[in-house]
Design a protein around this motif. Structure first.
Motif, PDB file in Angstrom:
ATOM      1  N   PRO A 162      65.101  65.556 -62.976  1.00 17.95           N
ATOM      2  CA  PRO A 162      66.285  65.993 -62.225  1.00 17.95           C
ATOM      3  C   PRO A 162      67.503  66.353 -63.071  1.00 17.95           C
ATOM      4  O   PRO A 162      68.434  66.961 -62.568  1.00 17.95           O
ATOM      5  N   THR A 163      67.522  65.985 -64.336  1.00 17.93           N
ATOM      6  CA  THR A 163      68.750  65.996 -65.124  1.00 17.93           C
ATOM      7  C   THR A 163      69.553  67.293 -65.036  1.00 17.93           C
ATOM      8  O   THR A 163      70.738  67.289 -64.731  1.00 17.93           O
ATOM      9  N   LYS A 164      68.908  68.441 -65.293  1.00 15.59           N
ATOM     10  CA  LYS A 164      69.650  69.697 -65.367  1.00 15.59           C
ATOM     11  C   LYS A 164      69.258  70.696 -64.279  1.00 15.59           C
ATOM     12  O   LYS A 164      69.523  71.883 -64.405  1.00 15.59           O
ATOM     13  N   SER A 165      68.641  70.221 -63.234  1.00  9.46           N
ATOM     14  CA  SER A 165      68.165  71.118 -62.190  1.00  9.46           C
ATOM     15  C   SER A 165      69.092  71.078 -60.974  1.00  9.46           C
ATOM     16  O   SER A 165      69.125  70.089 -60.236  1.00  9.46           O
ATOM     17  N   VAL A 166      69.846  72.140 -60.774  1.00 13.67           N
ATOM     18  CA  VAL A 166      70.704  72.247 -59.600  1.00 13.67           C
ATOM     19  C   VAL A 166      69.884  72.157 -58.327  1.00 13.67           C
ATOM     20  O   VAL A 166      70.222  71.432 -57.378  1.00 13.67           O
ATOM     21  N   HIS A 167      68.771  72.895 -58.315  1.00 12.19           N
ATOM     22  CA  HIS A 167      67.970  72.970 -57.101  1.00 12.19           C
ATOM     23  C   HIS A 167      67.271  71.650 -56.793  1.00 12.19           C
ATOM     24  O   HIS A 167      66.992  71.355 -55.624  1.00 12.19           O
ATOM     25  N   TYR A 168      66.991  70.860 -57.823  1.00 12.49           N
ATOM     26  CA  TYR A 168      66.459  69.519 -57.578  1.00 12.49           C
ATOM     27  C   TYR A 168      67.453  68.725 -56.724  1.00 12.49           C
ATOM     28  O   TYR A 168      67.081  68.082 -55.733  1.00 12.49           O
ATOM     29  N   HIS A 169      68.718  68.762 -57.109  1.00 15.64           N
ATOM     30  CA  HIS A 169      69.727  67.994 -56.388  1.00 15.64           C
ATOM     31  C   HIS A 169      70.008  68.598 -55.012  1.00 15.64           C
ATOM     32  O   HIS A 169      70.301  67.867 -54.053  1.00 15.64           O
ATOM     33  N   LEU A 170      69.907  69.914 -54.889  1.00 10.33           N
ATOM     34  CA  LEU A 170      70.036  70.533 -53.573  1.00 10.33           C
ATOM     35  C   LEU A 170      68.923  70.052 -52.653  1.00 10.33           C
ATOM     36  O   LEU A 170      69.159  69.722 -51.484  1.00 10.33           O
ATOM     37  N   ALA A 171      67.687  70.013 -53.188  1.00  8.28           N
ATOM     38  CA  ALA A 171      66.552  69.546 -52.392  1.00  8.28           C
ATOM     39  C   ALA A 171      66.726  68.080 -52.018  1.00  8.28           C
ATOM     40  O   ALA A 171      66.490  67.677 -50.865  1.00  8.28           O
ATOM     41  N   SER A 172      67.151  67.263 -52.987  1.00 10.72           N
ATOM     42  CA  SER A 172      67.369  65.838 -52.718  1.00 10.72           C
ATOM     43  C   SER A 172      68.434  65.650 -51.644  1.00 10.72           C
ATOM     44  O   SER A 172      68.305  64.804 -50.748  1.00 10.72           O
ATOM     45  N   GLY A 173      69.494  66.443 -51.738  1.00 11.85           N
ATOM     46  CA  GLY A 173      70.561  66.360 -50.760  1.00 11.85           C
ATOM     47  C   GLY A 173      70.095  66.750 -49.367  1.00 11.85           C
ATOM     48  O   GLY A 173      70.474  66.114 -48.371  1.00 11.85           O
ATOM     49  N   MET A 174      69.271  67.776 -49.299  1.00 15.58           N
ATOM     50  CA  MET A 174      68.777  68.210 -47.996  1.00 15.58           C
ATOM     51  C   MET A 174      67.886  67.151 -47.365  1.00 15.58           C
ATOM     52  O   MET A 174      67.972  66.876 -46.156  1.00 15.58           O
ATOM     53  N   VAL A 175      67.037  66.523 -48.172  1.00 17.76           N
ATOM     54  CA  VAL A 175      66.181  65.454 -47.648  1.00 17.76           C
ATOM     55  C   VAL A 175      67.046  64.302 -47.138  1.00 17.76           C
ATOM     56  O   VAL A 175      66.803  63.753 -46.047  1.00 17.76           O
ATOM     57  N   ALA A 176      68.068  63.934 -47.915  1.00 20.09           N
ATOM     58  CA  ALA A 176      68.967  62.859 -47.500  1.00 20.09           C
ATOM     59  C   ALA A 176      69.678  63.207 -46.192  1.00 20.09           C
ATOM     60  O   ALA A 176      69.830  62.359 -45.298  1.00 20.09           O
ATOM     61  N   ARG A 177      70.091  64.452 -46.078  1.00 20.44           N
ATOM     62  CA  ARG A 177      70.752  64.888 -44.839  1.00 20.44           C
ATOM     63  C   ARG A 177      69.801  64.771 -43.655  1.00 20.44           C
ATOM     64  O   ARG A 177      70.171  64.291 -42.582  1.00 20.44           O
ATOM     65  N   ARG A 178      68.553  65.233 -43.835  1.00 15.94           N
ATOM     66  CA  ARG A 178      67.572  65.160 -42.752  1.00 15.94           C
ATOM     67  C   ARG A 178      67.341  63.705 -42.323  1.00 15.94           C
ATOM     68  O   ARG A 178      67.103  63.421 -41.148  1.00 15.94           O
ATOM     69  N   ARG A 179      67.435  62.779 -43.265  1.00 16.63           N
ATOM     70  CA  ARG A 179      67.183  61.365 -42.967  1.00 16.63           C
ATOM     71  C   ARG A 179      68.450  60.641 -42.500  1.00 16.63           C
ATOM     72  O   ARG A 179      68.421  59.455 -42.208  1.00 16.63           O
ATOM     73  N   GLY A 180      69.570  61.379 -42.461  1.00 11.65           N
ATOM     74  CA  GLY A 180      70.815  60.782 -42.000  1.00 11.65           C
ATOM     75  C   GLY A 180      71.504  59.910 -43.023  1.00 11.65           C
ATOM     76  O   GLY A 180      72.406  59.136 -42.689  1.00 11.65           O
ATOM     77  N   ASP A 181      71.110  60.062 -44.292  1.00  7.81           N
ATOM     78  CA  ASP A 181      71.707  59.272 -45.378  1.00  7.81           C
ATOM     79  C   ASP A 181      72.855  60.086 -45.987  1.00  7.81           C
ATOM     80  O   ASP A 181      72.688  60.766 -47.005  1.00  7.81           O
ATOM     81  N   ILE A 182      74.010  60.023 -45.356  1.00  8.25           N
ATOM     82  CA  ILE A 182      75.134  60.868 -45.747  1.00  8.25           C
ATOM     83  C   ILE A 182      75.658  60.546 -47.145  1.00  8.25           C
ATOM     84  O   ILE A 182      75.983  61.464 -47.916  1.00  8.25           O
ATOM     85  N   PRO A 183      75.783  59.269 -47.546  1.00  8.35           N
ATOM     86  CA  PRO A 183      76.239  58.988 -48.915  1.00  8.35           C
ATOM     87  C   PRO A 183      75.334  59.601 -49.988  1.00  8.35           C
ATOM     88  O   PRO A 183      75.833  60.156 -50.974  1.00  8.35           O
ATOM     89  N   SER A 184      74.023  59.509 -49.793  1.00  7.08           N
ATOM     90  CA  SER A 184      73.095  60.106 -50.764  1.00  7.08           C
ATOM     91  C   SER A 184      73.179  61.629 -50.725  1.00  7.08           C
ATOM     92  O   SER A 184      73.058  62.301 -51.757  1.00  7.08           O
ATOM     93  N   PHE A 185      73.396  62.167 -49.529  1.00 17.12           N
ATOM     94  CA  PHE A 185      73.591  63.611 -49.378  1.00 17.12           C
ATOM     95  C   PHE A 185      74.798  64.056 -50.196  1.00 17.12           C
ATOM     96  O   PHE A 185      74.741  65.019 -50.965  1.00 17.12           O
ATOM     97  N   LYS A 186      75.906  63.328 -50.067  1.00 12.72           N
ATOM     98  CA  LYS A 186      77.134  63.673 -50.787  1.00 12.72           C
ATOM     99  C   LYS A 186      76.942  63.534 -52.295  1.00 12.72           C
ATOM    100  O   LYS A 186      77.400  64.393 -53.074  1.00 12.72           O
TER     101      LYS A 186
END
Length: 218
Positions: A162-186
Motif C-alpha cells: 500500500p505504501t505508494k499506491s493512491v488507488h490502493y488507498h482509494l479502494a481501501s476507503g471505498m470498502v470502509a465506506r461500504r462497511r460504514g467505517d467512517i474513520p477508516s474511510f477518512k
C-alpha cells in the motif's frame, strides 16, 4: 434531427459497417491505411474527434479490421461522452486484442459511465486476475462491489503493497465506506490525497466524505 439522436445514429451505423464490411465513408483515393492512421492520430491529439473518427474509419475501409483504429474510434466517442457507442467499439477491439489490459480498462470505464456496475465488476476482476497490482482496476472494483463482494476486494488488497499506491488507498476507503467505517474511510482518503493530490478520483471520494459528514451533522 436532434444532435444527440444524430450522433447515436451515426455511431450505430458505423458499427454496422464495421460488422458487415460495407462502406459509406469518404476515402481519399490514393491514401494508404498508414497515412489515414497518422492523420487520425494527429486529429485525435488536437482534440478534433469528429475528424479523427472519420480518418480511423478510413483506415478500416482501406486496411480491414485494424484493432487499433477500432479502439481509437471508441475512444473518440468516449471523449465526446457518447458511452454507448464507445462501449461497442471498445468491446470489439477487446475481441481482437484480448491481452491488452489497458483496453479492457477502457471498457470498464465506459461501462461505469453507463451505470453497468455488474459488467464493471466482471471486467475489473478479469484484469486483476492477470495483473493483481493494476491500480485503477482495484479501485474501480471496490467502487462497484457490495455485500459479500467486499470480502474479495479486501483479500485482493491484502496481497498488495500500500505504501505508494493512491488507488490502493482509494479502494481501501471505498470498502470502509461500504462497511460504514467512517474513520477508516477518512484515514484512507487522507492518505490517497497525500500521495496523489492531482488524482481526480481522490477528490471525487473527498466530495463523498464531505456529503456524508454534512448528513451526519444535519
Amino acid at each position: 434531427m436532434p444532435t444527440n439522436k444524430r450522433i447515436f445514429t451515426v455511431a450505430i451505423v458505423g458499427l454496422a459497417v464495421l460488422g458487415g464490411g460495407g462502406a459509406w465513408f469518404v476515402v481519399r483515393q490514393h491514401s494508404s491505411p498508414e497515412s489515414h492512421l497518422k492523420r487520425a492520430d494527429e486529429y485525435f491529439a488536437q482534440g478534433q474527434f469528429d475528424e479523427a473518427r472519420l480518418e480511423y474509419h478510413n483506415v478500416l475501409k482501406k486496411g480491414g479490421a485494424n484493432p487499433r483504429a477500432i479502439q481509437k474510434i471508441g475512444e473518440t466517442w468516449s471523449k465526446q461522452g457518447v458511452h454507448v457507442a464507445a462501449l461497442g467499439y471498445l468491446s470489439k477491439a477487446v475481441e481482437l486484442m484480448p491481452d491488452d489490459l489497458e483496453l479492457r480498462m477502457k471498457v470498464a470505464d465506459a461501462s461505469f459511465a453507463l451505470g453497468q456496475f455488474g459488467e464493471v465488476n466482471k471486467v475489473t476482476r478479469a484484469i486483476l486476475d492477470r495483473n493483481p497490482a493494476h491500480k485503477k482496476a482495484i479501485a474501480l472494483l471496490a467502487e462497484t462491489s457490495f455485500g459479500e463482494q467486499l470480502e474479495e476486494v479486501e483479500e485482493r488488497l491484502s496481497k498488495l503493497e500500500p505504501t505508494k499506491s493512491v488507488h490502493y488507498h482509494l479502494a481501501s476507503g471505498m470498502v470502509a465506506r461500504r462497511r460504514g467505517d467512517i474513520p477508516s474511510f477518512k484515514a484512507a482518503l487522507d492518505k490517497a490525497l497525500e500521495l496523489g493530490p492531482e488524482v481526480v478520483e481522490a477528490h471525487s471520494l473527498q466530495a463523498v466524505y464531505c456529503a456524508l459528514s454534512e448528513d451526519k451533522e444535519g
